[in-house]
Motif scaffolding. Structure first.
Motif, PDB file in Angstrom:
ATOM      1  N   UNK A  89     -15.123 -19.271  -0.621  1.00  0.00           N
ATOM      2  CA  UNK A  89     -15.694 -18.905  -1.835  1.00  0.00           C
ATOM      3  C   UNK A  89     -14.162 -18.600  -2.727  1.00  0.00           C
ATOM      4  N   UNK A  90     -13.403 -17.692  -2.385  1.00  0.00           N
ATOM      5  CA  UNK A  90     -12.239 -17.125  -3.072  1.00  0.00           C
ATOM      6  C   UNK A  90     -11.268 -18.260  -3.337  1.00  0.00           C
ATOM      7  N   UNK A  91     -11.283 -18.945  -2.543  1.00  0.00           N
ATOM      8  CA  UNK A  91     -10.075 -20.111  -2.746  1.00  0.00           C
ATOM      9  C   UNK A  91     -10.254 -20.883  -3.850  1.00  0.00           C
ATOM     10  N   UNK A  92     -11.375 -20.885  -4.331  1.00  0.00           N
ATOM     11  CA  UNK A  92     -11.850 -21.900  -5.676  1.00  0.00           C
ATOM     12  C   UNK A  92     -11.537 -20.829  -6.879  1.00  0.00           C
ATOM     13  N   UNK A  93     -11.166 -19.760  -6.677  1.00  0.00           N
ATOM     14  CA  UNK A  93     -10.649 -18.792  -7.835  1.00  0.00           C
ATOM     15  C   UNK A  93      -9.367 -19.241  -8.475  1.00  0.00           C
ATOM     16  N   UNK A  94      -9.386 -19.358  -9.699  1.00  0.00           N
ATOM     17  CA  UNK A  94      -7.832 -19.708 -10.282  1.00  0.00           C
ATOM     18  C   UNK A  94      -6.627 -18.746  -9.674  1.00  0.00           C
ATOM     19  N   UNK A  95      -6.932 -17.548  -9.465  1.00  0.00           N
ATOM     20  CA  UNK A  95      -5.929 -16.351  -9.317  1.00  0.00           C
ATOM     21  C   UNK A  95      -5.806 -16.321  -7.738  1.00  0.00           C
ATOM     22  N   UNK A  96      -6.409 -16.971  -7.038  1.00  0.00           N
ATOM     23  CA  UNK A  96      -6.421 -16.962  -5.530  1.00  0.00           C
ATOM     24  C   UNK A  96      -5.033 -16.637  -4.908  1.00  0.00           C
ATOM     25  N   UNK A  97      -5.019 -15.629  -3.914  1.00  0.00           N
ATOM     26  CA  UNK A  97      -3.723 -15.237  -3.277  1.00  0.00           C
ATOM     27  C   UNK A  97      -3.808 -15.324  -1.927  1.00  0.00           C
ATOM     28  N   UNK A  98      -3.183 -16.428  -1.128  1.00  0.00           N
ATOM     29  CA  UNK A  98      -3.297 -16.465   0.209  1.00  0.00           C
ATOM     30  C   UNK A  98      -2.751 -15.055   0.811  1.00  0.00           C
ATOM     31  N   UNK A  99      -1.620 -14.727   0.251  1.00  0.00           N
ATOM     32  CA  UNK A  99      -0.817 -13.758   0.694  1.00  0.00           C
ATOM     33  C   UNK A  99      -1.853 -12.404   0.739  1.00  0.00           C
ATOM     34  N   UNK A 100      -2.297 -12.190  -0.380  1.00  0.00           N
ATOM     35  CA  UNK A 100      -3.107 -11.122  -0.689  1.00  0.00           C
ATOM     36  C   UNK A 100      -4.563 -11.062   0.278  1.00  0.00           C
ATOM     37  N   UNK A 101      -5.135 -12.188   0.394  1.00  0.00           N
ATOM     38  CA  UNK A 101      -6.097 -12.467   1.413  1.00  0.00           C
ATOM     39  C   UNK A 101      -5.704 -12.034   2.873  1.00  0.00           C
ATOM     40  N   UNK A 102      -4.620 -12.729   3.156  1.00  0.00           N
ATOM     41  CA  UNK A 102      -4.294 -12.373   4.546  1.00  0.00           C
ATOM     42  C   UNK A 102      -3.859 -10.999   4.614  1.00  0.00           C
ATOM     43  N   UNK A 103      -3.579 -10.299   3.745  1.00  0.00           N
ATOM     44  CA  UNK A 103      -3.041  -8.672   3.841  1.00  0.00           C
ATOM     45  C   UNK A 103      -4.416  -8.271   4.201  1.00  0.00           C
ATOM     46  N   UNK A 104      -5.300  -8.316   3.205  1.00  0.00           N
ATOM     47  CA  UNK A 104      -6.804  -7.720   3.335  1.00  0.00           C
ATOM     48  C   UNK A 104      -7.467  -7.820   4.826  1.00  0.00           C
ATOM     49  N   UNK A 105      -7.310  -9.164   5.262  1.00  0.00           N
ATOM     50  CA  UNK A 105      -7.725  -9.451   6.451  1.00  0.00           C
ATOM     51  C   UNK A 105      -7.026  -8.494   7.787  1.00  0.00           C
ATOM     52  N   UNK A 106      -5.787  -8.541   7.651  1.00  0.00           N
ATOM     53  CA  UNK A 106      -5.147  -7.675   8.479  1.00  0.00           C
ATOM     54  C   UNK A 106      -5.020  -6.313   8.492  1.00  0.00           C
ATOM     55  N   UNK A 107      -4.953  -5.842   7.057  1.00  0.00           N
ATOM     56  CA  UNK A 107      -4.621  -4.552   6.738  1.00  0.00           C
ATOM     57  C   UNK A 107      -6.031  -3.454   6.614  1.00  0.00           C
ATOM     58  N   UNK A 108      -7.028  -4.319   6.487  1.00  0.00           N
ATOM     59  CA  UNK A 108      -8.185  -3.421   6.127  1.00  0.00           C
ATOM     60  C   UNK A 108      -9.106  -3.552   7.409  1.00  0.00           C
ATOM     61  N   UNK A 109      -8.621  -4.175   8.491  1.00  0.00           N
ATOM     62  CA  UNK A 109      -9.390  -4.059   9.869  1.00  0.00           C
ATOM     63  C   UNK A 109     -10.108  -2.735   9.982  1.00  0.00           C
ATOM     64  N   UNK A 110      -9.041  -2.001  10.071  1.00  0.00           N
ATOM     65  CA  UNK A 110      -9.354  -0.413  10.706  1.00  0.00           C
ATOM     66  C   UNK A 110     -10.065   0.282   9.657  1.00  0.00           C
ATOM     67  N   UNK A 111     -10.382  -0.362   8.538  1.00  0.00           N
ATOM     68  CA  UNK A 111     -11.288   0.461   7.515  1.00  0.00           C
ATOM     69  C   UNK A 111     -12.802   0.064   7.496  1.00  0.00           C
ATOM     70  N   UNK A 112     -13.069  -0.958   8.426  1.00  0.00           N
ATOM     71  CA  UNK A 112     -14.311  -1.458   8.393  1.00  0.00           C
ATOM     72  C   UNK A 112     -14.878  -0.387   9.670  1.00  0.00           C
TER      73      UNK A 112
END
Length: 134
Positions: A89-112
């Motif tokens: 879904x979000x890779x279709x967004x004009x300002x999609x950031x692979x770097x931030x997406x990966x940070x979210x996946x990795x850094x926010x795991x412990x917040x779930x």
């Protein structure tokens, strides 16, 4: 877990961060937003506060809205976060950031974490928003 993704608000964050999201996404967002707002009985002013980054005093209704939104968008499947769907879904967004997406996946795991799905979604969402606007 194989797939770890953000809940609701990654969608809100991306929508807010992108001036021109694809029309198909805007329509889906409107439909899901309406359904989940009614289902959770969240106060609309609380949704507006969230968009401005104010997480203080989130109600149980807002937390459940978050969980509903993620589930309806396909970001949660079978009780598990679904990173593939989120990225699709979000890779279709004009300002999609692979770097931030990966940070979210990795850094926010412990917040779930939390007592229920509503709280888990909200905690993860807060982590996502912090990264998206860092």
């Amino acid at each position: 877990m194989k797939n770890f993704i953000g809940l609701l608000v990654f969608a809100l964050v991306i929508l807010n961060a992108n001036a021109n999201p694809p029309e198909e996404f805007k329509e889906k967002f409107r439909e899901v937003n309406a359904k989940c707002a009614e289902e959770s009985k969240v106060d609309k002013s609380e949704l507006e506060r969230f968009k401005s980054g104010d997480f203080a005093g989130a109600s149980p209704e807002f937390k459940c809205y978050s969980s509903c939104f993620a589930r309806e968008m396909g970001f949660i499947a079978n009780g598990e976060p679904n990173t593939e769907k989120m990225k699709e879904v979000f890779s279709k967004m004009p300002k999609f950031s692979e770097e931030k997406f990966n940070r979210i996946v990795n850094e926010c795991k412990s917040e779930y974490t939390g007592e229920d799905d509503c709280e888990k979604g909200f905690n993860y969402m807060a982590c996502e928003k912090k990264i998206m606007f860092s």
